[in-house]
Design a protein around this motif. Structure first.
Motif, PDB file in Angstrom:
ATOM      1  N   LEU A  80      29.107  34.855  -0.852  1.00 15.92           N
ATOM      2  CA  LEU A  80      29.929  34.319   0.235  1.00 15.92           C
ATOM      3  C   LEU A  80      30.399  35.407   1.195  1.00 15.92           C
ATOM      4  N   SER A  81      30.563  36.622   0.705  1.00 16.14           N
ATOM      5  CA  SER A  81      31.101  37.709   1.530  1.00 16.14           C
ATOM      6  C   SER A  81      30.211  38.037   2.730  1.00 16.14           C
ATOM      7  N   LYS A  82      28.980  37.636   2.679  1.00 17.31           N
ATOM      8  CA  LYS A  82      28.067  37.915   3.796  1.00 17.31           C
ATOM      9  C   LYS A  82      28.489  37.190   5.080  1.00 17.31           C
ATOM     10  N   HIS A  83      29.360  36.194   4.927  1.00 11.75           N
ATOM     11  CA  HIS A  83      29.866  35.449   6.090  1.00 11.75           C
ATOM     12  C   HIS A  83      31.159  36.035   6.638  1.00 11.75           C
ATOM     13  N   PHE A  84      31.645  37.095   6.038  1.00 12.65           N
ATOM     14  CA  PHE A  84      32.952  37.647   6.368  1.00 12.65           C
ATOM     15  C   PHE A  84      32.868  39.132   6.703  1.00 12.65           C
ATOM     16  N   VAL A  85      33.844  39.595   7.442  1.00 14.72           N
ATOM     17  CA  VAL A  85      34.115  41.012   7.531  1.00 14.72           C
ATOM     18  C   VAL A  85      35.157  41.249   6.433  1.00 14.72           C
ATOM     19  N   MET A  86      34.861  42.161   5.530  1.00 20.49           N
ATOM     20  CA  MET A  86      35.700  42.392   4.364  1.00 20.49           C
ATOM     21  C   MET A  86      36.599  43.610   4.587  1.00 20.49           C
ATOM     22  N   VAL A  87      37.897  43.423   4.313  1.00 25.30           N
ATOM     23  CA  VAL A  87      38.874  44.492   4.479  1.00 25.30           C
ATOM     24  C   VAL A  87      39.732  44.541   3.224  1.00 25.30           C
ATOM     25  N   ASN A  88      39.939  45.726   2.672  1.00 27.65           N
ATOM     26  CA  ASN A  88      40.942  45.846   1.615  1.00 27.65           C
ATOM     27  C   ASN A  88      41.880  46.990   1.946  1.00 27.65           C
ATOM     28  N   LEU A  89      43.153  46.687   1.818  1.00 26.48           N
ATOM     29  CA  LEU A  89      44.208  47.617   2.224  1.00 26.48           C
ATOM     30  C   LEU A  89      45.034  47.976   1.001  1.00 26.48           C
ATOM     31  N   ILE A  90      45.108  49.254   0.719  1.00 27.51           N
ATOM     32  CA  ILE A  90      45.810  49.725  -0.468  1.00 27.51           C
ATOM     33  C   ILE A  90      47.020  50.561  -0.083  1.00 27.51           C
ATOM     34  N   ASP A  91      48.088  50.394  -0.852  1.00 26.38           N
ATOM     35  CA  ASP A  91      49.307  51.199  -0.729  1.00 26.38           C
ATOM     36  C   ASP A  91      49.832  51.245   0.707  1.00 26.38           C
ATOM     37  N   ASP A  92      49.843  52.419   1.326  1.00 28.74           N
ATOM     38  CA  ASP A  92      50.433  52.588   2.656  1.00 28.74           C
ATOM     39  C   ASP A  92      49.630  51.941   3.783  1.00 28.74           C
ATOM     40  N   GLU A  93      48.441  51.436   3.487  1.00 34.25           N
ATOM     41  CA  GLU A  93      47.644  50.779   4.514  1.00 34.25           C
ATOM     42  C   GLU A  93      48.144  49.360   4.798  1.00 34.25           C
ATOM     43  N   GLU A  94      49.038  48.849   3.964  1.00 33.39           N
ATOM     44  CA  GLU A  94      49.586  47.502   4.167  1.00 33.39           C
ATOM     45  C   GLU A  94      50.264  47.430   5.528  1.00 33.39           C
ATOM     46  N   PRO A  95      49.907  46.422   6.337  1.00 36.36           N
ATOM     47  CA  PRO A  95      50.513  46.313   7.667  1.00 36.36           C
ATOM     48  C   PRO A  95      52.006  45.979   7.573  1.00 36.36           C
ATOM     49  N   GLU A  96      52.771  46.499   8.517  1.00 43.09           N
ATOM     50  CA  GLU A  96      54.195  46.202   8.590  1.00 43.09           C
ATOM     51  C   GLU A  96      54.397  44.881   9.318  1.00 43.09           C
ATOM     52  N   GLY A  97      55.559  44.310   9.154  1.00 43.70           N
ATOM     53  CA  GLY A  97      55.861  43.034   9.796  1.00 43.70           C
ATOM     54  C   GLY A  97      55.427  41.874   8.919  1.00 43.70           C
ATOM     55  N   ASN A  98      55.664  40.667   9.396  1.00 43.18           N
ATOM     56  CA  ASN A  98      55.375  39.504   8.559  1.00 43.18           C
ATOM     57  C   ASN A  98      54.069  38.786   8.890  1.00 43.18           C
ATOM     58  N   THR A  99      53.268  39.319   9.784  1.00 41.01           N
ATOM     59  CA  THR A  99      51.996  38.676  10.110  1.00 41.01           C
ATOM     60  C   THR A  99      51.112  38.560   8.876  1.00 41.01           C
ATOM     61  N   TYR A 100      51.072  39.599   8.058  1.00 37.08           N
ATOM     62  CA  TYR A 100      50.233  39.612   6.866  1.00 37.08           C
ATOM     63  C   TYR A 100      51.048  39.412   5.585  1.00 37.08           C
ATOM     64  N   SER A 101      52.262  38.933   5.734  1.00 40.47           N
ATOM     65  CA  SER A 101      53.091  38.553   4.578  1.00 40.47           C
ATOM     66  C   SER A 101      53.862  37.278   4.937  1.00 40.47           C
ATOM     67  N   PRO A 102      53.125  36.202   5.216  1.00 36.99           N
ATOM     68  CA  PRO A 102      53.770  34.983   5.724  1.00 36.99           C
ATOM     69  C   PRO A 102      54.731  34.318   4.744  1.00 36.99           C
ATOM     70  N   ASP A 103      54.565  34.549   3.447  1.00 39.62           N
ATOM     71  CA  ASP A 103      55.486  33.948   2.478  1.00 39.62           C
ATOM     72  C   ASP A 103      55.972  34.984   1.458  1.00 39.62           C
TER      73      ASP A 103
END
Length: 160
Positions: A80-103
């Motif tokens: 299935l991953s062939k249909h996606f751009v895959m991103v993994n963010l570890i530790d300090d790479e986590e984005p700030e703000g609530n866009t990527y932490s909606p709940d």
């Protein structure tokens, strides 16, 4: 092996056009093609009209450590991953703000970004917690959400 080599070759070509670097697997598997950053992943996704799968995790997290080998060895997710751009963010790479932490800021979180670059709040782990909608602990849960994304954005579907 040949498929992975071809995928990495094409990502390199794409990256040369949109100025990104190939990313690290951070334990989630080197069978996947990882974007070098969230920004480059979204740029690739919008440019090529592909959704982006974003995994946010921490190096010290037990749930993250438990998920990594399951994710890495899942042939269904790999297909299935062939249909996606895959991103993994570890530790300090986590984005700030609530866009990527909606709940909440729990980890691991897996979110999907539309081909237009917007976090899709409708794609959640339907088999998980109502309080932690983007928490996944099993590959089957992840694959189910990936299939929903493929259907929603009417991408060519693999019979996984």
């Amino acid at each position: 092996m040949a498929t992975r080599t071809c995928a990495k070759f094409f990502l390199t070509l794409i990256c040369n056009k949109v100025y990104c670097a190939s990313g690290k697997d951070n334990g989630f598997g080197n069978s996947y093609v990882w974007a070098g950053s969230l920004e480059s992943g979204i740029q690739i996704g919008t440019h090529h009209k592909k959704p982006v799968m974003v995994i946010i995790h921490k190096s010290w997290c037990k749930a993250c450590k438990n998920l990594k080998p399951k994710f890495a060895s899942s042939t269904e997710i790999q297909t299935l991953s062939k249909h996606f751009v895959m991103v993994n963010l570890i530790d300090d790479e986590e984005p700030e703000g609530n866009t990527y932490s909606p709940d909440g800021t729990y980890i691991p979180r897996i979110l999907f970004v539309s081909p237009k670059g917007q976090v899709d709040h409708d794609i959640i782990n339907e088999d998980g917690s109502s309080q932690h909608k983007f928490f996944y602990s099993r590959p089957e849960q992840i694959a189910k959400s990936m299939k929903k994304v493929i259907q929603k954005y009417k991408l060519e579907e693999f019979n996984a």
